[in-house]
Design a protein around this motif. Structure first.
Motif, PDB file in Angstrom:
ATOM      1  N   GLY A 232      26.759  68.567  55.801  1.00 52.65           N
ATOM      2  CA  GLY A 232      26.373  67.175  55.615  1.00 52.65           C
ATOM      3  C   GLY A 232      25.562  66.574  56.747  1.00 52.65           C
ATOM      4  O   GLY A 232      25.166  65.416  56.682  1.00 52.65           O
ATOM      5  N   GLY A 233      25.311  67.333  57.795  1.00 54.60           N
ATOM      6  CA  GLY A 233      24.533  66.819  58.925  1.00 54.60           C
ATOM      7  C   GLY A 233      23.042  67.006  58.686  1.00 54.60           C
ATOM      8  O   GLY A 233      22.573  68.135  58.572  1.00 54.60           O
ATOM      9  N   LEU A 234      22.315  65.909  58.608  1.00 54.34           N
ATOM     10  CA  LEU A 234      20.881  65.977  58.323  1.00 54.34           C
ATOM     11  C   LEU A 234      20.125  66.728  59.408  1.00 54.34           C
ATOM     12  O   LEU A 234      19.274  67.571  59.115  1.00 54.34           O
ATOM     13  CB  LEU A 234      20.299  64.580  58.138  1.00 54.34           C
ATOM     14  N   ARG A 235      20.423  66.446  60.664  1.00 50.80           N
ATOM     15  CA  ARG A 235      19.729  67.155  61.752  1.00 50.80           C
ATOM     16  C   ARG A 235      20.016  68.650  61.697  1.00 50.80           C
ATOM     17  O   ARG A 235      19.132  69.476  61.916  1.00 50.80           O
ATOM     18  CB  ARG A 235      20.143  66.598  63.109  1.00 50.80           C
ATOM     19  N   ASP A 236      21.286  68.999  61.428  1.00 54.65           N
ATOM     20  CA  ASP A 236      21.630  70.419  61.311  1.00 54.65           C
ATOM     21  C   ASP A 236      20.879  71.058  60.148  1.00 54.65           C
ATOM     22  O   ASP A 236      20.361  72.168  60.271  1.00 54.65           O
ATOM     23  CB  ASP A 236      23.134  70.602  61.109  1.00 54.65           C
ATOM     24  N   ALA A 237      20.812  70.354  59.026  1.00 56.86           N
ATOM     25  CA  ALA A 237      20.116  70.885  57.849  1.00 56.86           C
ATOM     26  C   ALA A 237      18.638  71.109  58.156  1.00 56.86           C
ATOM     27  O   ALA A 237      18.075  72.150  57.803  1.00 56.86           O
ATOM     28  CB  ALA A 237      20.278  69.944  56.659  1.00 56.86           C
ATOM     29  N   LEU A 238      18.016  70.159  58.819  1.00 57.58           N
ATOM     30  CA  LEU A 238      16.592  70.297  59.144  1.00 57.58           C
ATOM     31  C   LEU A 238      16.358  71.408  60.167  1.00 57.58           C
ATOM     32  O   LEU A 238      15.347  72.111  60.099  1.00 57.58           O
ATOM     33  CB  LEU A 238      16.025  68.963  59.639  1.00 57.58           C
TER      34      LEU A 238
ATOM     35  N   PHE B   8       9.969  76.719  47.820  1.00 51.68           N
ATOM     36  CA  PHE B   8      11.368  76.978  48.124  1.00 51.68           C
ATOM     37  C   PHE B   8      12.163  77.200  46.847  1.00 51.68           C
ATOM     38  O   PHE B   8      11.785  76.740  45.774  1.00 51.68           O
ATOM     39  CB  PHE B   8      11.980  75.817  48.905  1.00 51.68           C
ATOM     40  N   ASP B   9      13.241  77.925  47.008  1.00 52.85           N
ATOM     41  CA  ASP B   9      14.206  78.129  45.945  1.00 52.85           C
ATOM     42  C   ASP B   9      15.249  77.006  46.081  1.00 52.85           C
ATOM     43  O   ASP B   9      15.856  76.870  47.151  1.00 52.85           O
ATOM     44  CB  ASP B   9      14.866  79.502  46.115  1.00 52.85           C
ATOM     45  N   PRO B  10      15.460  76.205  45.056  1.00 53.22           N
ATOM     46  CA  PRO B  10      16.442  75.114  45.152  1.00 53.22           C
ATOM     47  C   PRO B  10      17.838  75.605  45.548  1.00 53.22           C
ATOM     48  O   PRO B  10      18.574  74.901  46.247  1.00 53.22           O
ATOM     49  CB  PRO B  10      16.453  74.502  43.753  1.00 53.22           C
ATOM     50  N   GLN B  11      18.196  76.824  45.142  1.00 53.86           N
ATOM     51  CA  GLN B  11      19.503  77.371  45.524  1.00 53.86           C
ATOM     52  C   GLN B  11      19.574  77.610  47.034  1.00 53.86           C
ATOM     53  O   GLN B  11      20.633  77.488  47.635  1.00 53.86           O
ATOM     54  CB  GLN B  11      19.781  78.671  44.758  1.00 53.86           C
ATOM     55  N   ALA B  12      18.444  77.948  47.642  1.00 51.03           N
ATOM     56  CA  ALA B  12      18.409  78.148  49.092  1.00 51.03           C
ATOM     57  C   ALA B  12      18.738  76.840  49.808  1.00 51.03           C
ATOM     58  O   ALA B  12      19.459  76.839  50.811  1.00 51.03           O
ATOM     59  CB  ALA B  12      17.043  78.668  49.527  1.00 51.03           C
ATOM     60  N   LEU B  13      18.251  75.747  49.274  1.00 48.41           N
ATOM     61  CA  LEU B  13      18.529  74.448  49.891  1.00 48.41           C
ATOM     62  C   LEU B  13      20.007  74.093  49.773  1.00 48.41           C
ATOM     63  O   LEU B  13      20.578  73.473  50.677  1.00 48.41           O
ATOM     64  CB  LEU B  13      17.658  73.357  49.268  1.00 48.41           C
ATOM     65  N   LYS B  14      20.638  74.511  48.691  1.00 48.77           N
ATOM     66  CA  LYS B  14      22.080  74.264  48.536  1.00 48.77           C
ATOM     67  C   LYS B  14      22.875  75.043  49.571  1.00 48.77           C
ATOM     68  O   LYS B  14      23.836  74.528  50.142  1.00 48.77           O
ATOM     69  CB  LYS B  14      22.527  74.628  47.118  1.00 48.77           C
ATOM     70  N   VAL B  15      22.466  76.282  49.836  1.00 54.27           N
ATOM     71  CA  VAL B  15      23.140  77.095  50.856  1.00 54.27           C
ATOM     72  C   VAL B  15      22.964  76.442  52.228  1.00 54.27           C
ATOM     73  O   VAL B  15      23.917  76.338  53.011  1.00 54.27           O
ATOM     74  CB  VAL B  15      22.606  78.545  50.854  1.00 54.27           C
TER      75      VAL B  15
END
Length: 176
Positions: free
Chosen positions: A26-32, A12-19
């Motif tokens: 801030g929602g963990l379920r949404d992020a996953l 993964f690109d760390p910048q992709a995770l920031k996006v």
């Protein structure tokens, strides 16, 4: 998210995770959930910044910066061209306005607390903020927030995005 991807041996690109983190508010379920979608659309099993933009509907930070720069230079032709590019690529005008709010916040923060600005384009943000006071960016935040509220109620949110461009340029030159 990093833990999950490393555990699954997915690059993964760390910048992709920031996006993705920004889009999940801030929602963990949404992020996953977004992360899962990004894995599904990735072409080579690796999550790229483009994958994150595609899944979240976010515009590229360079487009946002170019748009704000066009407002600050009162270059309506450029501003409308960027809006046209965003809309023709299927991006949501409401999401673009929300992204602009984050950028305006970063333009304010970069002067006093640069360590709080989390962007791959920090140098461009710093340069953009140098020639204008925070008061200009505060007014642009208010204008964008008002436009966003109207966009949510409209069947033509793109029209309010264009009005935002015009009013934003007028604001910079103190004509409103």
């Amino acid at each position: 998210m990093e833990f999950v991807l490393k555990d699954q041996k997915i690059n993964f690109d760390p910048q992709a995770l920031k996006v993705i983190a920004n889009a999940s508010a801030g929602g963990l379920r949404d992020a996953l959930s977004i992360l899962d979608q990004a894995v599904a659309v990735s072409k080579d099993g690796s999550i790229t910044l483009d994958d994150a933009y595609e899944i979240t509907g976010s515009s590229r930070i360079d487009q946002q910066i170019d748009f704000v720069a066009s407002l600050l230079k009162t270059d309506m032709r450029q501003a409308f061209s960027i809006i046209s590019d965003i809309l023709s690529s299927g991006k949501d005008p409401l999401k673009f306005a929300q992204d602009l709010l984050v950028l305006f916040k970063n333009l304010i923060l970069i002067k006093s607390s640069p360590e709080l600005v989390n962007s791959q384009s920090i140098d461009r943000i710093k340069k953009l903020s140098e020639d204008h006071s925070n008061r200009v960016f505060e007014k642009l935040i208010d204008l964008t927030a008002d436009s966003l509220a109207k966009m949510k109620q409209s069947v033509r949110p793109d029209l309010y995005l264009e009005i935002l461009a015009v009013k934003g340029s007028e604001l910079v030159t103190d004509r409103i």
